[in-house]
Design a protein around this motif. Structure first.
Motif, PDB file in Angstrom:
ATOM      1  N   UNK A 214       3.077  36.410 -13.262  1.00 52.66           N
ATOM      2  CA  UNK A 214       4.018  36.772 -12.728  1.00 52.66           C
ATOM      3  C   UNK A 214       5.061  38.297 -13.929  1.00 52.66           C
ATOM      4  N   UNK A 215       5.246  38.652 -13.555  1.00 53.03           N
ATOM      5  CA  UNK A 215       5.987  39.723 -14.696  1.00 53.03           C
ATOM      6  C   UNK A 215       7.357  39.355 -15.699  1.00 53.03           C
ATOM      7  N   UNK A 216       7.651  39.217 -16.036  1.00 53.93           N
ATOM      8  CA  UNK A 216       8.608  39.608 -16.681  1.00 53.93           C
ATOM      9  C   UNK A 216       9.585  40.840 -15.891  1.00 53.93           C
ATOM     10  N   UNK A 217      10.904  40.091 -15.253  1.00 58.31           N
ATOM     11  CA  UNK A 217      11.101  41.538 -15.234  1.00 58.31           C
ATOM     12  C   UNK A 217      12.545  42.092 -15.648  1.00 58.31           C
ATOM     13  N   UNK A 218      13.121  43.035 -15.858  1.00 56.34           N
ATOM     14  CA  UNK A 218      14.187  43.846 -16.555  1.00 56.34           C
ATOM     15  C   UNK A 218      15.632  42.584 -16.296  1.00 56.34           C
ATOM     16  N   UNK A 219      15.808  41.801 -15.423  1.00 49.66           N
ATOM     17  CA  UNK A 219      16.768  40.732 -15.128  1.00 49.66           C
ATOM     18  C   UNK A 219      16.440  39.533 -16.308  1.00 49.66           C
ATOM     19  N   UNK A 220      15.227  39.158 -15.851  1.00 48.74           N
ATOM     20  CA  UNK A 220      14.631  38.759 -17.248  1.00 48.74           C
ATOM     21  C   UNK A 220      14.739  38.439 -18.675  1.00 48.74           C
ATOM     22  N   UNK A 221      14.997  39.827 -18.709  1.00 52.29           N
ATOM     23  CA  UNK A 221      15.142  40.127 -20.643  1.00 52.29           C
ATOM     24  C   UNK A 221      16.518  40.137 -21.144  1.00 52.29           C
ATOM     25  N   UNK A 222      17.628  40.097 -19.458  1.00 55.70           N
ATOM     26  CA  UNK A 222      18.967  40.776 -20.043  1.00 55.70           C
ATOM     27  C   UNK A 222      19.569  39.869 -20.802  1.00 55.70           C
ATOM     28  N   UNK A 223      19.393  38.513 -20.976  1.00 56.16           N
ATOM     29  CA  UNK A 223      20.319  37.897 -22.422  1.00 56.16           C
ATOM     30  C   UNK A 223      19.358  38.630 -23.522  1.00 56.16           C
ATOM     31  N   UNK A 224      18.754  38.232 -23.702  1.00 57.30           N
ATOM     32  CA  UNK A 224      16.983  39.301 -24.650  1.00 57.30           C
ATOM     33  C   UNK A 224      18.050  40.324 -25.246  1.00 57.30           C
ATOM     34  N   UNK A 225      17.835  41.649 -24.306  1.00 58.33           N
ATOM     35  CA  UNK A 225      18.452  42.604 -24.605  1.00 58.33           C
ATOM     36  C   UNK A 225      20.232  42.885 -25.545  1.00 58.33           C
ATOM     37  N   UNK A 226      21.519  41.914 -24.392  1.00 60.34           N
ATOM     38  CA  UNK A 226      22.325  41.643 -24.659  1.00 60.34           C
ATOM     39  C   UNK A 226      22.769  41.003 -26.238  1.00 60.34           C
ATOM     40  N   UNK A 227      21.471  39.916 -27.047  1.00 60.65           N
ATOM     41  CA  UNK A 227      21.753  39.470 -28.261  1.00 60.65           C
ATOM     42  C   UNK A 227      21.196  40.387 -28.738  1.00 60.65           C
ATOM     43  N   UNK A 228      20.275  41.471 -28.919  1.00 57.28           N
ATOM     44  CA  UNK A 228      19.956  42.746 -29.375  1.00 57.28           C
ATOM     45  C   UNK A 228      20.557  43.779 -30.045  1.00 57.28           C
ATOM     46  N   UNK A 229      21.414  43.623 -29.156  1.00 58.70           N
ATOM     47  CA  UNK A 229      23.091  44.873 -29.073  1.00 58.70           C
ATOM     48  C   UNK A 229      24.233  44.363 -29.541  1.00 58.70           C
ATOM     49  N   UNK A 230      23.870  42.775 -29.265  1.00 59.60           N
ATOM     50  CA  UNK A 230      25.355  41.994 -30.452  1.00 59.60           C
ATOM     51  C   UNK A 230      24.825  41.924 -32.224  1.00 59.60           C
ATOM     52  N   UNK A 231      23.663  41.748 -32.366  1.00 57.42           N
ATOM     53  CA  UNK A 231      22.856  41.879 -33.470  1.00 57.42           C
ATOM     54  C   UNK A 231      22.927  43.267 -33.979  1.00 57.42           C
ATOM     55  N   UNK A 232      22.808  44.279 -33.463  1.00 56.23           N
ATOM     56  CA  UNK A 232      23.172  45.517 -33.918  1.00 56.23           C
ATOM     57  C   UNK A 232      24.815  45.280 -35.378  1.00 56.23           C
ATOM     58  N   UNK A 233      25.402  45.201 -33.336  1.00 53.01           N
ATOM     59  CA  UNK A 233      26.379  45.705 -33.811  1.00 53.01           C
ATOM     60  C   UNK A 233      27.611  44.299 -35.336  1.00 53.01           C
ATOM     61  N   UNK A 234      26.810  43.070 -35.055  1.00 51.15           N
ATOM     62  CA  UNK A 234      27.471  42.492 -36.591  1.00 51.15           C
ATOM     63  C   UNK A 234      26.660  43.201 -37.275  1.00 51.15           C
ATOM     64  N   UNK A 235      25.490  43.906 -37.200  1.00 53.61           N
ATOM     65  CA  UNK A 235      24.982  43.948 -38.718  1.00 53.61           C
ATOM     66  C   UNK A 235      26.138  44.907 -39.559  1.00 53.61           C
ATOM     67  N   UNK A 236      26.483  45.852 -38.669  1.00 55.20           N
ATOM     68  CA  UNK A 236      26.934  46.754 -38.942  1.00 55.20           C
ATOM     69  C   UNK A 236      28.126  46.593 -40.134  1.00 55.20           C
ATOM     70  N   UNK A 237      29.684  45.789 -38.920  1.00 56.00           N
ATOM     71  CA  UNK A 237      30.407  44.759 -39.353  1.00 56.00           C
ATOM     72  C   UNK A 237      30.505  44.625 -40.522  1.00 56.00           C
ATOM     73  N   UNK A 238      28.664  43.544 -40.968  1.00 57.67           N
ATOM     74  CA  UNK A 238      28.310  42.875 -41.966  1.00 57.67           C
ATOM     75  C   UNK A 238      27.906  43.770 -43.035  1.00 57.67           C
ATOM     76  N   UNK A 239      27.754  45.145 -43.061  1.00 56.72           N
ATOM     77  CA  UNK A 239      27.538  46.174 -44.465  1.00 56.72           C
ATOM     78  C   UNK A 239      28.503  46.770 -44.951  1.00 56.72           C
ATOM     79  N   UNK A 240      29.736  46.811 -43.651  1.00 56.03           N
ATOM     80  CA  UNK A 240      30.964  47.084 -44.429  1.00 56.03           C
ATOM     81  C   UNK A 240      31.902  46.833 -45.621  1.00 56.03           C
ATOM     82  N   UNK A 241      31.708  48.432 -46.458  1.00 57.34           N
ATOM     83  CA  UNK A 241      32.017  48.041 -48.242  1.00 57.34           C
ATOM     84  C   UNK A 241      33.421  47.499 -47.677  1.00 57.34           C
ATOM     85  N   UNK A 242      34.596  47.801 -47.263  1.00 55.63           N
ATOM     86  CA  UNK A 242      35.389  47.352 -46.962  1.00 55.63           C
ATOM     87  C   UNK A 242      36.736  46.322 -46.486  1.00 55.63           C
ATOM     88  N   UNK A 243      35.177  45.846 -45.730  1.00 57.40           N
ATOM     89  CA  UNK A 243      36.119  45.102 -44.648  1.00 57.40           C
ATOM     90  C   UNK A 243      35.371  43.528 -45.006  1.00 57.40           C
TER      91      UNK A 243
END
Length: 633
Positions: A214-243
């Motif tokens: 059974x092939x994994x569909x794009x629907x199956x990967x939605x939580x994974x893709x969202x988690x990666x996108x959130x993580x990228x945003x959080x890493x940017x916040x973490x790197x801000x010097x004045x925040x």
């Protein structure tokens, strides 16, 4: 009411006002000129920030902070060169272009501008603003507010992605619209953590094929893709010097999608909250209430908000509708018994008085008008709901729903029910909603187990098979309240550090052999002793509804006078559901906050009642007419 309830109730009111306070104090109060006699200003927003503000603040609150006019940035506006302007806008190129158009040149629309962006501003937009020299002297403030989510109640937010089912689940491949939808969700979720100064362990439901073919569909990967996108945003916040963003994890986030529980969105809740939204013609939390005219004329229509600022609503919202009705009658009885004038008025008729009789007694007592207005509102609502339940025979429908879910009913009971109700033939669009449930089939073992039981076959001689099992640790007070959503078990396991890491991996885990671990091995996201208390010192902890207030103000007095010296609660738990959350899931988050002594916050792309969710299912059709421009390469 015990001490814990008193503490949690006052905490609720404090937390509910945090978003509003952030908008008002950090934005509007900083936009003041100490040397000016008049601090009246214009508030300019876009369509998204208008909705965010309306979820958090009342117009009276905004006016109290010196706002004399609220404008839409996308509409033509009259010049007000003697007034300052406060911009609360999304960081989009279109909004920045409008800002520069307003404030640059020789004749700007406003005297000076205070600019507050709802989320992180891309560097190219910052550079775009810097190039416009004439605006520099007129720009008194420019700040990222990181407030781009919509507060539904004190423990629930949505990202307002109402088309997420159609954009993410209707296609076999990820389209450009789907990718944009994920990015918007991720960005708005990240602003929740940025505004609360929380850095989460990011857990998500992993895709897993049922078998090797059974092939994994794009629907199956939605939580994974969202988690990666959130993580990228959080890493940017973490790197801000004045925040002042945390550098170590302070809470937990679990990302799920609607495939983990397909029953919760369609089964009807019987709580006061759910009944209001299911059966009454409400616009969000707004309800139009008819009140008696003070001049003796026709009843007047009054718009009220059913929200946490209403102590009676706060107390009753998660109660079964029958329990809420009884407690409202008890409140009214108690109110009358403590008032001599009402007692004298009521003693003439004799016998037990109905809630409506009690209500009429005290309406002529102007000194108690505010208390009785609160109680009368909810008495009227409860009466209206109970009448609809009786007229439509909803108890029988609700009982059948519960029995089907718990395996106590099958084909025979459904057929018998359809014979006596005009529901035997479903319209084509309703059939489409049933058929489209296939788009929400996940690929995890939990899906395999749960959907296998989704059958109307039932043999009295065999052991029953239901989508839910009665919980031995809890006894439902009402038969129509047996149902519980799957997130209840998931949150409890997460709190105990018992979620299998192979099924619910963590983005923060640095281990290179992560996916090689056994399914039974739990995640090592938070050590047991660390989960007990938050690393962050925060003012708020948790809350629950009070149980025994006697009138319209006793809850309110508890809110005003209860001690706030409660102990720190554990790390917050955030649960985000892609595809719409339900009021049963919101109820569970409030319940588990008290049970686990950890604040549980529910997030989702939307908050839907059954008719809304079914309507979205009807619109969910696979898009076979894709162009190359739609595909994410």
């Amino acid at each position: 009411m015990n001490k814990l309830q008193k503490r949690t109730v006052i905490s609720c009111m404090e937390r509910q006002s945090l978003l509003c306070a952030g908008l008002l104090y950090e934005m509007l109060r900083t936009a003041r000129r100490p040397d000016s006699k008049s601090n009246w200003k214009v508030l300019i927003m876009d369509k998204v920030t208008v909705k965010i503000m309306s979820c958090s603040c009342k117009m009276a609150d905004i006016t109290d902070e010196g706002v004399s006019l609220v404008e839409d940035i996308n509409k033509r506006r009259q010049p007000l060169p003697t007034m300052d302007a406060v911009y609360y806008i999304q960081p989009t190129k279109e909004n920045v272009v409008m800002l520069l158009s307003d404030m640059s040149g020789k004749t700007p629309l406003y005297r000076d501008a205070y600019v507050f962006f709802s989320s992180s501003v891309p560097k190219e937009l910052v550079n775009y603003i810097k190039k416009e020299q004439s605006i520099k002297s007129r720009l008194r403030a420019m700040k990222e507010m990181n407030l781009e989510y919509f507060a539904i109640d004190s423990q629930c937010f949505i990202t307002d992605n109402t088309m997420v089912l159609e954009e993410l689940y209707g296609n076999e491949v990820m389209t450009r619209k789907g990718d944009e939808c994920l990015n918007v969700m991720a960005n708005r979720i990240a602003t929740v953590f940025a505004s609360l100064l929380e850095f989460p362990f990011v857990r998500y439901r992993a895709a897993k094929s049922l078998d090797p073919t059974t092939m994994t569909t794009i629907r199956d990967l939605i939580p994974t893709k969202l988690a990666a996108a959130i993580w990228n945003c959080l890493i940017k916040y973490k790197a801000l010097k004045n925040f002042n963003f945390p550098q170590t994890e302070t809470c937990e986030l679990l990302i799920l999608d609607r495939s983990i529980d397909q029953i919760a969105p369609v089964i009807h809740e019987w709580t006061y909250d759910a009944m209001c939204h299911d059966l009454l013609n409400m616009d969000g939390n707004k309800y139009v209430h008819e009140v008696a005219s003070k001049t003796g004329g026709l009843p007047e229509k009054k718009e009220v908000l059913l929200e946490d600022h209403d102590p009676v609503w706060l107390e009753l919202r998660h109660s079964h509708i029958a329990d809420a009705s009884v407690r409202l009658h008890d409140k009214m009885t108690s109110f009358v018994s403590k008032n001599k004038a009402a007692q004298m008025h009521g003693s003439r008729g004799g016998g037990e008085l109905s809630t409506r009789d009690l209500q009429k007694m005290v309406q002529a007592l102007p000194q108690y008008s505010e208390q009785i207005d609160k109680l009368s509102l909810h008495v009227d609502i409860a009466d209206k709901i109970n009448k609809i339940i009786r007229d439509l025979g909803l108890k029988e429908v609700g009982q059948l729903e519960q029995d089907l879910v718990f395996g106590d009913a099958g084909t025979k009971e459904v057929i018998n029910f359809l014979r006596t109700h005009p529901l035997a033939r479903l319209p084509q669009d309703d059939m489409s909603a049933v058929y489209n449930m296939r788009f929400l089939e996940g690929s995890s073992d939990s899906k395999k187990n749960s959907l296998a039981a989704f059958s109307l076959k039932f043999d009295v001689h065999k052991k029953k098979h239901g989508l839910r099992k009665d919980r031995t640790d809890e006894e439902a007070a009402w038969q129509l309240s047996r149902f519980y959503p799957m997130i209840e078990e998931l949150i409890e396991k997460l709190s105990k550090n018992e979620l299998p890491k192979s099924d619910y991996p963590c983005m923060n885990d640095p281990s290179p052999t992560f996916h090689g671990r056994t399914q039974s091995e739990p995640a090592k996201a938070v050590e047991p002793h660390a989960a007990a208390h938050s690393m962050r010192s925060r003012r708020t902890a948790t809350w629950a509804r009070p149980r025994d207030s006697e009138d319209g103000y006793s809850s309110d007095s508890i809110l005003r006078h209860a001690s706030s010296d409660f102990k720190k609660m554990g790390r917050r738990i955030f649960v985000f559901i892609v595809g719409g959350a339900t009021r049963s899931e919101l109820r569970v988050c409030h319940k588990l906050t008290t049970k686990l002594k950890r604040e549980v916050v529910l997030g989702s792309s939307s908050l839907d009642d059954p008719p809304q969710f079914i309507t979205k299912l009807k619109l969910l059709t696979a898009n076979d007419d894709l162009s190359l421009d739609d595909l994410e390469i």
